[in-house]
Design a protein around this motif. Sequence first.
Motif, short mmCIF file in Angstrom:
data_model
loop_
_atom_site.label_atom_id
_atom_site.label_comp_id
_atom_site.label_asym_id
_atom_site.label_seq_id
_atom_site.Cartn_x
_atom_site.Cartn_y
_atom_site.Cartn_z
N SER A 111 3.40 9.45 3.99
CA SER A 111 3.07 8.03 3.89
C SER A 111 4.30 7.12 3.88
CB SER A 111 2.26 7.76 2.60
OG SER A 111 1.01 8.41 2.65
N THR A 131 2.29 1.87 -3.46
CA THR A 131 1.25 2.41 -4.33
C THR A 131 0.99 3.88 -4.04
OG1 THR A 131 0.19 0.24 -4.55
CG2 THR A 131 -1.17 2.17 -5.02
N ALA A 132 0.91 4.22 -2.76
CA ALA A 132 0.63 5.61 -2.38
C ALA A 132 1.74 6.55 -2.82
CB ALA A 132 0.43 5.70 -0.87
N HIS A 177 7.75 12.51 2.65
CA HIS A 177 6.36 12.17 2.37
C HIS A 177 5.70 11.57 3.62
CE1 HIS A 177 2.80 10.49 0.48
NE2 HIS A 177 3.09 11.17 -0.62
N ASP A 223 0.83 -1.21 0.00
CA ASP A 223 0.00 0.00 0.00
C ASP A 223 0.87 1.26 0.00
OD1 ASP A 223 -2.29 -1.54 0.06
OD2 ASP A 223 -2.61 -1.31 2.22
N GLY A 241 -0.43 5.23 -7.37
CA GLY A 241 -1.61 6.05 -7.16
C GLY A 241 -2.50 6.08 -8.39
N VAL A 242 -3.48 6.97 -8.36
CA VAL A 242 -4.40 7.15 -9.48
C VAL A 242 -4.02 8.44 -10.20
CG1 VAL A 242 -6.80 7.48 -10.18
CG2 VAL A 242 -6.25 5.95 -8.27
N PRO A 254 1.43 10.23 -9.92
CA PRO A 254 1.93 9.74 -8.63
C PRO A 254 2.43 10.89 -7.77
CG PRO A 254 3.55 9.32 -10.34
CD PRO A 254 2.32 9.84 -11.03
N ASP A 255 2.45 10.66 -6.46
CA ASP A 255 2.99 11.68 -5.56
C ASP A 255 4.48 11.89 -5.81
OD1 ASP A 255 0.50 11.90 -4.49
OD2 ASP A 255 1.05 11.24 -2.47
#
Length: 211
Positions: free
Chosen positions: A186, A85-86, A184, A82, A90-91, A94-95
């Motif tokens: 996350s 992905t974060a 970041h 996870d 991502g959608v 990306p970050d």
Amino acid sequence: MTEAQPLAFVAPAALTDAEEDTARADLYGLLAALFYRAPDAGTLHRIATARAEGEIAGSALGDAWNAMAEAAGGAMTEDVDDEYTALFLGVGKPDIFLYGSYYIAGFLNEKPLVSLRDDLARYGLERDEAVSETEDHLATLCEVMRYLIAGDDPTISNLQEQRVFFGRHLQPWVDTLCTQIEAHPSARFYAQVSRFARAFFSVEAVALDMA
């Protein structure tokens, strides 16, 4: 993408030149694997159980490795997946981008990618059409460095090519990437991966400049 085995750290003075090159290649391979996809349980276990000891444990590189090993030992694969992905997927946008062109030129698929492709062509390397990532992805660049260290063709796999490739395609941007990852909210396991990557690339920069 092949998955490299984490090595057990020993003091550099105890290594022959060939062993040191093997260790460097292994670390590039491990970073390639970690930045290409989230690690599975076996990879986390291998990292967690390979601790730096003795003289090197007190170095910046050994300390960063042990922090990453500690994080790996306490991580769950689902949480790390996870997190990956974060941070990097991502959608939509990306970050955090893992592509060199973004940091060097400010945009994806810019001139640095063209320059990289020219160098890869000299090495006889080209992107697999089944791979969606462009060649300036950090994982690919680490794999190329592993090839330049451990490959069989001395006209390509030599110290001069390592120095040129690292200085042109990795050194200008990896520190900025690591700063973004570590800042970041996350980033937990990958904050320690980034810390280790920063320490390793710093050692590489000095060693290649002095060689």
